[in-house]
Design an enzyme around this catalytic site. Structure first.
Site, mmCIF file in Angstrom:
data_model
loop_
_atom_site.group_PDB
_atom_site.id
_atom_site.type_symbol
_atom_site.label_atom_id
_atom_site.label_comp_id
_atom_site.label_asym_id
_atom_site.label_seq_id
_atom_site.Cartn_x
_atom_site.Cartn_y
_atom_site.Cartn_z
ATOM 1 N N GLY A 1 0.701 -1.125 0.065
ATOM 2 C CA GLY A 1 0.106 -0.023 0.046
ATOM 3 C C GLY A 1 0.985 1.258 0.037
ATOM 4 N N ASN B 1 -2.328 -8.935 0.124
ATOM 5 C CA ASN B 1 -3.318 -9.521 -0.847
ATOM 6 C C ASN B 1 -4.033 -8.483 -1.978
ATOM 7 O OD1 ASN B 1 -5.212 -7.739 0.443
ATOM 8 N ND2 ASN B 1 -6.564 -9.234 0.661
ATOM 9 N N VAL C 1 -4.194 -11.368 5.682
ATOM 10 C CA VAL C 1 -3.975 -11.450 7.036
ATOM 11 C C VAL C 1 -5.035 -12.005 7.780
ATOM 12 C CG1 VAL C 1 -2.207 -9.541 6.822
ATOM 13 C CG2 VAL C 1 -4.741 -9.100 7.395
ATOM 14 N N LEU D 1 -0.114 -2.861 8.530
ATOM 15 C CA LEU D 1 -0.622 -1.695 7.863
ATOM 16 C C LEU D 1 -1.533 -2.134 6.714
ATOM 17 C CD1 LEU D 1 2.852 -0.174 7.089
ATOM 18 C CD2 LEU D 1 1.005 1.382 8.172
ATOM 19 N N TYR E 1 -15.138 1.400 9.149
ATOM 20 C CA TYR E 1 -13.623 1.572 9.369
ATOM 21 C C TYR E 1 -13.544 1.999 10.779
ATOM 22 C CZ TYR E 1 -9.000 3.348 8.176
ATOM 23 O OH TYR E 1 -7.449 3.527 7.923
ATOM 24 N N THR F 1 -2.553 10.943 5.284
ATOM 25 C CA THR F 1 -1.410 10.595 4.638
ATOM 26 C C THR F 1 -1.582 10.639 3.068
ATOM 27 O OG1 THR F 1 -0.621 9.640 6.515
ATOM 28 C CG2 THR F 1 0.736 9.297 4.566
ATOM 29 N N ARG G 1 -9.434 9.583 -2.502
ATOM 30 C CA ARG G 1 -9.252 10.682 -1.531
ATOM 31 C C ARG G 1 -8.905 11.847 -2.024
ATOM 32 N NH1 ARG G 1 -6.405 6.808 2.953
ATOM 33 N NH2 ARG G 1 -5.997 5.652 1.109
HETATM 34 N N1 UDP Z 1 -13.031 15.740 -0.365
HETATM 35 C C1 UDP Z 1 -13.398 16.518 -1.461
HETATM 36 N N2 UDP Z 1 -13.183 16.335 -2.872
HETATM 37 C C2 UDP Z 1 -12.859 14.854 -3.218
HETATM 38 C C3 UDP Z 1 -12.488 13.871 -2.233
HETATM 39 C C4 UDP Z 1 -12.699 14.373 -0.777
HETATM 40 O O1 UDP Z 1 -13.910 17.636 -1.121
HETATM 41 O O2 UDP Z 1 -12.874 14.710 -4.349
HETATM 42 C C5 UDP Z 1 -13.236 15.840 0.943
HETATM 43 C C6 UDP Z 1 -14.046 14.970 1.766
HETATM 44 O O3 UDP Z 1 -15.306 15.400 1.835
HETATM 45 C C7 UDP Z 1 -13.243 15.232 3.198
HETATM 46 C C8 UDP Z 1 -11.758 15.670 2.784
HETATM 47 O O4 UDP Z 1 -11.910 15.994 1.394
HETATM 48 O O5 UDP Z 1 -13.720 16.385 3.745
HETATM 49 C C9 UDP Z 1 -10.818 14.527 3.003
HETATM 50 O O6 UDP Z 1 -11.488 13.249 2.509
HETATM 51 P P1 UDP Z 1 -10.501 11.959 2.181
HETATM 52 O O7 UDP Z 1 -11.350 11.130 1.394
HETATM 53 O O8 UDP Z 1 -9.063 12.366 1.653
HETATM 54 O O9 UDP Z 1 -10.122 11.468 3.439
HETATM 55 P P2 UDP Z 1 -11.015 11.562 5.118
HETATM 56 O O10 UDP Z 1 -10.246 12.366 5.971
HETATM 57 O O11 UDP Z 1 -12.273 12.075 4.660
HETATM 58 O O12 UDP Z 1 -10.874 10.142 5.491
#
Ligand code: UDP
Length: 313
Positions: free
Chosen positions: A10, A32, A57, A75, A147, A177, A188
């Site tokens: 990852g 995996n 795992v 991780l 999660y 991260t 993300r």
């Molecule tokens: N987010 C966004 N646009 C995207 C993806 C995420 O505005 O295309 C926002 C999401 O709603 C959150 C923040 O960015 O408020 C971080 O999202 P991410 O999924 O990276 O991680 P999280 O901290 O939510 O696990």
């Protein structure tokens, strides 16, 4: 050291394997490929001190005979919110059976165990910044619960194992991260914004973009995890970057650094999206003597360069 890195293909796992090999450790990498990628191990698999086992795992891990281990770093878990629906049951299994299996491996080898936990244990925090003493505000049945609760359970299991068997354990609460080797379709915010900007597609801000996160460059994160593994501290420690940014600010920074002319569009905020997030790093600074050093701009430049090389010209 001889180290088992679970989830080694990852984002954080592959950077961890590289760092351990570079300093002369032997690595037994287990993945995996549910969200990790073989390509993340390019350049590592051929190294003499690196062994790879493709395994889940949550099942029996066939370790090579006589594999002595000094440490187990766990991780292994899908971690992007886009995976929570698609892989909800797998995430819960990784946080329960997976953690239990790896704790047993650590115990049977007399190895130290490091559990990757998460800032998500704080949920949508009512306390800011988040210190390890804060117990969190998690919706136990919402879309993020698979999660959040799996990781909370993983922490509880790790501590129960420590109390019952005396296994040496470490718990890292990892905050957002990012860095090279993220999946293009990871979902993300950093990967979405960078890929959208490089492809000239609209940048999708969820909600009004006023929510905050604190982004840690992957090499800093790995340095913090290793410092924690080597420390004497048993309870959970926040490992991340405490420089907080709004999502809107992240969009503008990515546009500036890529030179993209993508427009910004606003779409619905996902259910239970935390409003703000910033680690209190007092404990990390005190017991690990560690703190992140890479600026968001420098980390993003490296990340953008990597994504640019992945995308068709
Ligand atoms: N987010 C966004 N646009 C995207 C993806 C995420 O505005 O295309 C926002 C999401 O709603 C959150 C923040 O960015 O408020 C971080 O999202 P991410 O999924 O990276 O991680 P999280 O901290 O939510 O696990």
């Amino acid at each position: 050291m001889r180290v088992l890195v679970a989830g080694g293909a990852g984002l954080i796992g592959s950077a961890m394997c590289a760092r351990l090999l570079d300093r002369g450790d032997s690595v037994l990498c287990v993945d995996n490929y549910v969200t990790g990628r073989a390509a993340n191990l390019d350049g590592l698999l051929g190294r003499r001190a690196m062994t790879f086992i493709e395994a889940d795992v949550c099942r029996d891990i066939a370790l090579p005979p006589g594999a002595g281990l000094d440490a187990v770093i766990n991780l292994a878990c899908p971690a992007s919110p886009v995976d929570f629906d698609r892989l909800g049951l797998e995430i819960m299994e990784a946080g329960s059976r997976g953690v239990a299996n790896l704790l047993d491996v650590a115990r049977s080898h007399g190895a130290r165990f490091l559990q990757a936990s998460t800032s998500e244990v704080y949920g949508d925090p009512e306390s800011h910044p988040q210190a390890e003493t804060y117990w969190g505000n998690v919706n136990p049945v919402g879309p993020r619960s698979v999660y959040d609760e799996a990781k909370r359970f993983g922490e509880a299991l790790t501590m129960a194992h420590h109390r019952r068997f005396g296994t040496e354990v470490r718990i890292a609460r990892i905050f957002n991260t990012y860095g090279p080797r993220m999946r293009l379709d990871d979902g993300r915010v950093v990967s979405n914004f960078v890929v959208q900007a490089l492809q000239g597609r609209p940048i999708t801000i969820y909600g009004d973009g006023s929510q905050t996160r604190s982004f840690c460059y992957v090499d800093d994160e790995v340095g913090g995890l290793i410092a924690l593994l080597e420390s004497d501290f048993t309870g959970p420690v926040n490992v991340g970057d405490d420089r907080e940014r709004t999502v809107r600010d992240m969009a503008e920074t990515v546009l500036e650094l890529t030179g993209s002319e993508s427009e910004i569009v606003y779409v619905d905020l996902p259910v239970d999206d935390p409003t703000r997030r910033r680690p209190d790093l007092t404990l990390a600074r005190r017991v690990l003597g560690w703190q992140p050093s890479t600026s968001l701009e420098d980390g993003l430049k490296l990340t953008i360069g990597w994504f640019r090389a992945q995308l068709p010209a």
